[in-house]
Design a protein around this motif. Structure first.
Motif, short mmCIF file in Angstrom:
data_model
loop_
_atom_site.label_atom_id
_atom_site.label_comp_id
_atom_site.label_asym_id
_atom_site.label_seq_id
_atom_site.Cartn_x
_atom_site.Cartn_y
_atom_site.Cartn_z
N UNK A 1 42.34 45.06 42.17
CA UNK A 1 41.82 43.76 42.59
C UNK A 1 41.74 42.77 41.43
N UNK A 2 42.28 43.16 40.29
CA UNK A 2 42.24 42.30 39.10
C UNK A 2 43.37 41.28 39.18
N UNK A 3 43.07 40.03 38.87
CA UNK A 3 44.08 38.97 38.94
C UNK A 3 45.20 39.17 37.92
N UNK A 4 44.97 39.99 36.93
CA UNK A 4 45.99 40.21 35.90
C UNK A 4 46.87 41.42 36.19
N UNK A 5 46.79 41.96 37.39
CA UNK A 5 47.51 43.20 37.71
C UNK A 5 49.00 43.09 37.41
N UNK A 6 49.64 42.04 37.91
CA UNK A 6 51.09 41.90 37.71
C UNK A 6 51.44 41.77 36.24
N UNK A 7 50.65 40.97 35.51
CA UNK A 7 50.92 40.78 34.09
C UNK A 7 50.74 42.09 33.31
N UNK A 8 49.73 42.88 33.71
CA UNK A 8 49.51 44.15 33.03
C UNK A 8 50.67 45.11 33.26
N UNK A 9 51.23 45.09 34.45
CA UNK A 9 52.42 45.92 34.72
C UNK A 9 53.56 45.52 33.78
N UNK B 1 48.77 52.62 34.98
CA UNK B 1 47.84 53.22 35.94
C UNK B 1 47.13 52.09 36.67
N UNK B 2 47.24 52.09 37.99
CA UNK B 2 46.49 51.12 38.81
C UNK B 2 45.17 51.76 39.22
N UNK B 3 44.09 51.06 38.96
CA UNK B 3 42.75 51.57 39.25
C UNK B 3 42.36 51.07 40.64
N UNK B 4 42.32 51.95 41.64
CA UNK B 4 42.13 51.48 43.01
C UNK B 4 40.77 50.85 43.26
N UNK B 5 40.80 49.71 43.98
CA UNK B 5 39.58 49.08 44.45
C UNK B 5 38.70 48.45 43.39
N UNK B 6 39.25 48.18 42.22
CA UNK B 6 38.43 47.64 41.13
C UNK B 6 38.98 46.31 40.64
N UNK B 7 38.04 45.42 40.22
CA UNK B 7 38.44 44.17 39.59
C UNK B 7 38.17 44.29 38.09
N UNK B 8 38.35 43.18 37.36
CA UNK B 8 38.32 43.25 35.90
C UNK B 8 36.97 43.72 35.37
#
Length: 263
Positions: free
Chosen positions: A216-224, A236-243
């Motif tokens: 749920x973090x807005x930076x998910x795509x950039x982190x990938x 690693x995607x952390x399910x159900x969590x924001x920053x």
């Protein structure tokens, strides 16, 4: 011997920065065990990011010695109010001084948000001192550049309302930890927001590295993208969590500790 869910905070042991600022450090575990150095995020602390979330307990269960650091401007460390005291070079130097003082290397590195930014540079610039790293919540970009410094200062100095939503979020985050000094954190934002804290994909760390970010973090795509730019990177995607709540995730903790414990 059983390990409490939230281990007791030892008294801080102070390491001096190159400018003479006191940096609070904390250790748990067997002195002969492999070391994980834990470096927290902006407006947090070792206790907030790593002890209260169960990370220290998990790492002790895995047989590590844990070395926690309160970065300058945070926790029990000194909190200068000048923006010039907060550069990536200074924060990396602080970690190097901690390693020198404790006379330990190589280490395994655990960092979140700002601590992950610092970890990127530590791993890249001190490659023989870091074996592998878990970098949580590390985006490409400069999020502190979106903070309205003038509004934050007006709030601290005169109690004026913060109307900018990004700045309001940072102020709320900063006030959540009772040891925080808002003037120091504003100085940190001012010193780093247009500096070299951004991960340099042209000179990435070569060690095995996990980049972990909440779903749920807005930076998910950039982190990938950051993970994809690493020669030995894993995402690693952390399910159900924001920053802001990802450090407390059991999924993050388990995946991160598994990776740090690998040969």
């Amino acid at each position: 011997m059983s390990i409490p869910l939230i281990p007791e905070m030892p008294d801080p042991q102070y390491v001096m920065s190159r400018e003479g600022y006191r940096l609070a450090t904390y250790t748990w575990g067997d002195e002969d065990a492999p070391v994980v150095i834990c470096v927290h995020g902006f407006a947090s602390s070792c206790r907030d990011n790593w002890v209260n979330t169960g990370w220290v307990r998990e790492l002790l269960r895995r047989g590590f010695r844990v070395l926690g650091v309160d970065q300058r401007g945070h926790g029990a460390s000194e909190k200068p109010h000048e923006a010039s005291d907060y550069t990536m070079e200074a924060l990396v130097s602080d970690i190097e001084n901690v390693l020198d003082t404790y006379m330990i290397d190589p280490v395994r590195y655990l960092g979140y948000s700002l601590g992950a930014r610092v970890g990127w540079h530590v791993a890249s610039e001190l490659p023989l001192r870091v074996e592998r790293a878990v970098l949580g919540g590390i985006p490409d970009g400069r999020p502190l550049g979106r903070l309205d410094i003038a509004q934050a200062r007006a709030y601290v100095d005169h109690g004026e309302e913060v109307t900018d939503p990004v700045t309001r979020n940072y102020v709320t985050l900063a006030e959540r930890v009772d040891t925080n000094d808002l003037r120091a954190l504003i100085a940190l934002a001012g010193g780093m927001r247009f500096g070299d804290e951004d991960p340099d994909l042209g000179n990435p760390p070569q060690q095995p590295i996990v980049v972990a970010t909440g779903s749920e973090d807005k930076i998910l795509a950039e982190s990938r993208e950051v993970a994809a730019g690493l020669p030995n990177g894993h995402f690693v995607e952390i399910p159900g969590r924001h920053h802001f709540n990802a450090p407390g995730s059991r999924d993050f903790r388990t995946a991160g500790a598994d990776f740090l414990a690998a040969d």
